[in-house]
Every structure is written in structure tokens, then in C-alpha cells.
Design an enzyme around this catalytic site. Structure first.
Site, PDB file in Angstrom:
ATOM      1  N   ASP A 134     -41.514 -54.413  64.490  1.00 44.25           N
ATOM      2  CA  ASP A 134     -40.319 -53.634  64.820  1.00 44.25           C
ATOM      3  C   ASP A 134     -40.760 -52.407  65.612  1.00 44.25           C
ATOM      4  O   ASP A 134     -41.397 -51.506  65.077  1.00 44.25           O
ATOM      5  CB  ASP A 134     -39.609 -53.227  63.524  1.00 44.25           C
ATOM      6  CG  ASP A 134     -38.283 -52.507  63.771  1.00 44.25           C
ATOM      7  OD1 ASP A 134     -38.094 -51.962  64.878  1.00 44.25           O
ATOM      8  OD2 ASP A 134     -37.454 -52.474  62.843  1.00 44.25           O
ATOM      9  N   SER A 139     -39.992 -44.671  60.539  1.00 47.16           N
ATOM     10  CA  SER A 139     -39.050 -43.628  60.931  1.00 47.16           C
ATOM     11  C   SER A 139     -38.945 -42.466  59.960  1.00 47.16           C
ATOM     12  O   SER A 139     -38.586 -41.360  60.362  1.00 47.16           O
ATOM     13  CB  SER A 139     -37.656 -44.236  61.124  1.00 47.16           C
ATOM     14  OG  SER A 139     -37.184 -44.814  59.915  1.00 47.16           O
ATOM     15  N   LYS A 167     -32.681 -45.303  70.090  1.00 48.76           N
ATOM     16  CA  LYS A 167     -33.569 -44.176  69.799  1.00 48.76           C
ATOM     17  C   LYS A 167     -33.959 -43.493  71.099  1.00 48.76           C
ATOM     18  O   LYS A 167     -33.149 -42.814  71.712  1.00 48.76           O
ATOM     19  CB  LYS A 167     -34.792 -44.646  69.007  1.00 48.76           C
ATOM     20  CG  LYS A 167     -34.551 -44.810  67.510  1.00 48.76           C
ATOM     21  CD  LYS A 167     -33.759 -46.023  67.165  1.00 48.76           C
ATOM     22  CE  LYS A 167     -33.582 -46.218  65.682  1.00 48.76           C
ATOM     23  NZ  LYS A 167     -32.749 -47.404  65.377  1.00 48.76           N
ATOM     24  N   HIS A 205     -38.948 -47.288  66.926  1.00 51.28           N
ATOM     25  CA  HIS A 205     -39.297 -45.878  67.147  1.00 51.28           C
ATOM     26  C   HIS A 205     -40.532 -45.714  68.027  1.00 51.28           C
ATOM     27  O   HIS A 205     -41.051 -44.600  68.153  1.00 51.28           O
ATOM     28  CB  HIS A 205     -39.480 -45.167  65.809  1.00 51.28           C
ATOM     29  CG  HIS A 205     -38.208 -45.014  65.043  1.00 51.28           C
ATOM     30  ND1 HIS A 205     -37.380 -43.919  65.170  1.00 51.28           N
ATOM     31  CD2 HIS A 205     -37.603 -45.842  64.154  1.00 51.28           C
ATOM     32  CE1 HIS A 205     -36.328 -44.070  64.392  1.00 51.28           C
ATOM     33  NE2 HIS A 205     -36.439 -45.230  63.760  1.00 51.28           N
ATOM     34  N   ASN A 257     -32.708 -39.025  67.146  1.00 45.61           N
ATOM     35  CA  ASN A 257     -33.740 -39.947  67.604  1.00 45.61           C
ATOM     36  C   ASN A 257     -33.833 -40.011  69.125  1.00 45.61           C
ATOM     37  O   ASN A 257     -34.513 -40.895  69.663  1.00 45.61           O
ATOM     38  CB  ASN A 257     -33.456 -41.355  67.063  1.00 45.61           C
ATOM     39  CG  ASN A 257     -33.609 -41.440  65.557  1.00 45.61           C
ATOM     40  OD1 ASN A 257     -34.447 -40.775  64.971  1.00 45.61           O
ATOM     41  ND2 ASN A 257     -32.790 -42.258  64.925  1.00 45.61           N
ATOM     42  N   HIS A 306     -38.040 -51.179  57.162  1.00 43.93           N
ATOM     43  CA  HIS A 306     -36.663 -50.717  57.214  1.00 43.93           C
ATOM     44  C   HIS A 306     -35.753 -51.506  56.269  1.00 43.93           C
ATOM     45  O   HIS A 306     -36.012 -52.667  55.942  1.00 43.93           O
ATOM     46  CB  HIS A 306     -36.152 -50.854  58.655  1.00 43.93           C
ATOM     47  CG  HIS A 306     -34.891 -50.118  58.928  1.00 43.93           C
ATOM     48  ND1 HIS A 306     -33.649 -50.711  58.876  1.00 43.93           N
ATOM     49  CD2 HIS A 306     -34.672 -48.813  59.265  1.00 43.93           C
ATOM     50  CE1 HIS A 306     -32.723 -49.822  59.179  1.00 43.93           C
ATOM     51  NE2 HIS A 306     -33.314 -48.667  59.418  1.00 43.93           N
ATOM     52  N   GLU A 315     -43.783 -52.242  61.181  1.00 46.12           N
ATOM     53  CA  GLU A 315     -43.163 -51.414  62.208  1.00 46.12           C
ATOM     54  C   GLU A 315     -44.235 -50.689  63.004  1.00 46.12           C
ATOM     55  O   GLU A 315     -45.292 -50.354  62.470  1.00 46.12           O
ATOM     56  CB  GLU A 315     -42.210 -50.390  61.571  1.00 46.12           C
ATOM     57  CG  GLU A 315     -41.073 -51.030  60.792  1.00 46.12           C
ATOM     58  CD  GLU A 315     -40.139 -49.995  60.153  1.00 46.12           C
ATOM     59  OE1 GLU A 315     -40.124 -48.835  60.629  1.00 46.12           O
ATOM     60  OE2 GLU A 315     -39.452 -50.352  59.190  1.00 46.12           O
TER      61      GLU A 315
END
Length: 356
Positions: free
Chosen positions: A174, A145, A208, A177, A10, A97, A141
Site C-alpha cells: 500500500d 500513516s 494524499k 502515503h 495529508n 490500515h 505499507e
């Protein structure tokens, strides 16, 4: 495996391997006078270094306050277990997640309801069915991911605003990423879309694209005070040591100085790979540097690619739902156009019928 070309980690902006960053960290450590923090934040683990870094994080991400956590997992569990009260409802994207699910399981919310991934119409259906009492927490998010999907945030917010008055809604995004990948100096997708004031809480993580560890919840002063006193993973965990705080500080410095340039390079390489593989992309935003190659033979494909010198990983059930096995490809600024070309050729040769 160490000789393989990294298409798995990541470390999107390649900050974890930055020699300049390491040199700066060594300079910081020479001035450090402690190996550990000494305890939890509420006991002996707090420090001026902690509070100064939280102020720096809040400033960088255009937030009122920031509260540091040891990990994004801890932060999500804390928020979703502590914030919803009896009578409240959590509405969440179906692909959020695992840490959100763990938090929801420990929450006092009366209901936790999923809507179809990134689907405003289905969110509208769910919100239309809710009773008129209680607060609603929305969990999404910025970038998912395992799928590389970029959140349709503006459209989802429009649905939430249609159904819920401001005093009854709490939108939690979130950004794990998206930090470093989107926004001015890597401030995230919410900042990139100009939606900072429309989102109540953001989670930014540093493990990440920032290449280190830890996370922060971006929120109001009142919410920060509440979490500091009720978030069990924070209260009952030893605070991060000085070296972890210095690492975040150095990563933020590098985002300030090099973040936009590194992100532009990352997006160019991502477009190259997606174009070479014929991957569809319909958004005006740059695609996320995550590309899942869906195939029922994910494990064997990953082994084949590893044997050819590409570090990739198969992701299978139970990490992802049954029937959605994939090889997860991640692009980084330390990848070269030639490496991208070779990976695309290998994928086309050894998995020509895989879905992207």
C-alpha cells in the site's frame, strides 16, 4: 480553525491548493460533456476517459496495468476480500490500515496472521510456521500513516523469497502515503528502492500527496480482469464522475513537471522539524513527513497548539491502540521554515517529555 497553519492534512505536496492546478482543471471541465458517470464500471460508468487515465497511471508508476477505484479503502477491501482463496494465508504487518482488516474479515483465507511491525525477524518466524500448501499474501505499507514509519521493504522481501516460491506468494504494498513523497516524479517507495519487479501488487491513492481523490491498483492484466469482475466495492459502486478523473489527470501532470522539486522541498522541511525536535532517524532514505508526538495528554496538547495557531490533531483509541495516544504532525511544501521553527518551539515548551 481556518486561520491555523496546516500541520494536519495529508496534502504533503500542497497540490490541493495549487492555483496552477486549479486553472488546468477549469480548462479540462470546459471540455467535459457530462456531470456524472452514469453507473458502475460494468454497466454504464465506463468510458474512454477511464481507460485512458488507467493507461496513464500504469505508465507513470511503471506498472503493467492500473485499475481505478473510488478510494483506497475500497481498493484494499476489494483486494483482500477477493484475491485470497480457500487454503491461502494472509500475513500482514501489525499496523496495516483498517481497510486491510475489513478486507481480511471478508476473505476466504484460512488464516490471517500478523507479524510485529516492520520486523523481518518476526516475519521469518511467522513464515517458518506455515504449512507448505496454499498461497501466501503479504500485506505491508510503504509509509504507515499514524507512525510515519518507512517500510523495511527490501529486508521483508528477502524473508518472503527465502520461504515462498514465486508461484505461491503475492506481495501487496500500500503506497498511499508514499506516492508523491518518494521515487522519480513521486512514483512511490517501491520505485525508489528499485523493487517494482519484486512486488506483485501496489496500491496508489490520490487523496494524499496528489491532493484529490480515488485510488488505483497496479497489477497484471489477469489480476485486473479478475478484480473488475469480482471486487464487490467496484462492481456495486457508481464509477467516479469525469471531474474526479480530470483532477487525477491534472495531479499527474503536476507530478511530471514539479513532483521532484516539491518532494525535495518537503524532505528539507521534514528534516528541519525532526532535527529541531531531536527525533531519531537511522535510515538512508529521507524520513516520511509524518511525525507522531506520543503523549497521554494528546487531546489537551492538540488544543493548546490549535490555540497558538497550529492546525494539528490528536489521534487516540480506537484509531490507535490503547496507551499510544499521539498528536500527529504532518509537514507540507506550503509550510515555511519559520512555521516549522515556531511549531518545534511550541512543542518543546508545552510537551517537553513527549516521545517522538
Amino acid at each position: 480553525m481556518q486561520q491555523c497553519i496546516d500541520f494536519s492534512s495529508n496534502d504533503y505536496l500542497s497540490l490541493a491548493r495549487s492555483e496552477r492546478g486549479m486553472a488546468r482543471l477549469r480548462d479540462c471541465l470546459r471540455a467535459s460533456c457530462a456531470l456524472g458517470s452514469g453507473g458502475s464500471r460494468l454497466l454504464d460508468g465506463d468510458s474512454l476517459q477511464y481507460t485512458a487515465l488507467e493507461s496513464r497511471i500504469a505508465w507513470h508508476f511503471c506498472a503493467q496495468e492500473a485499475l481505478l477505484f473510488n478510494s483506497g479503502f475500497d481498493a484494499n477491501v476489494s483486494m483482500f476480500s477477493a484475491l485470497p482463496q480457500r487454503g491461502d494465508t494472509i500475513v500482514y504487518d501489525a499496523l496495516v490500515h483498517a481497510s486491510v482488516h475489513d478486507g481480511m474479515r471478508a476473505s476466504r483465507a484460512k488464516a490471517c496472521i500478523a507479524f510485529q511491525h516492520n520486523n523481518p525477524a518476526d516475519l521469518d518466524r511467522v513464515l517458518s510456521s506455515l504449512a507448505s500448501d496454499g498461497n501466501v499474501f503479504l500485506a505491508v505499507e510503504s509509509v504507515y500513516s499514524m507512525d510515519g514509519t518507512v517500510c523495511a521493504l527490501a529486508a521483508l522481501l528477502a524473508v518472503v523469497h527465502k520461504h515462498m516460491p514465486q508461484e505461491r506468494r503475492c506481495v501487496i504494498v500500500d503506497e498511499a502515503h508514499a506516492v508523491g513523497v518518494y521515487g522519480a516524479k513521486g512514483a512511490g517507495l517501491v520505485e525508489r528502492l528499485g523493487l517494482v519487479k519484486a512486488v506483485d501488487v501496489r496500491l496508489v491513492t490520490f487523496g494524499k500527496a496528489l491532493g484529490c481523490a480515488g485510488a488505483a491498483v497496479l497489477c497484471t492484466p489477469l489480476l485486473k480482469s479478475y478484480l473488475l469482475n469480482y471486487a464487490r466495492p467496484l462492481i456495486f459502486s457508481t464509477a467516479m464522475p469525469p471531474v474526479a478523473l480530470y483532477t487525477i489527470q491534472v495531479a499527474l501532470d503536476m507530478l511530471d513537471e514539479e513532483g521532484d522539486e516539491r518532494a525535495a522541498q518537503l524532505h528539507a522541511l521534514t528534516r528541519q522539524l525532526r532535527s529541531a525536535l531531536g527525533a531519531p532517524h537511522h535510515s538512508t532514505l529521507c524520513p516520511a513527513p509524518i511525525l507522531p508526538v506520543h503523549t497521554p495528554t494528546a487531546k489537551s496538547l492538540a488544543r493548546t497548539l490549535q490555540g497558538m495557531g497550529f492546525l494539528v490533531r490528536a489521534v487516540t483509541y480506537p484509531t490507535v491502540p490503547k496507551g499510544t495516544d499521539r498528536v500527529r504532525i504532518c509537514v507540507h511544501t506550503h509550510n515555511t521554515p519559520e512555521e516549522i521553527k515556531r511549531l518545534a518551539e511550541a512543542l518543546r515548551a508545552h510537551s517537553p517529555h513527549a516521545a517522538l
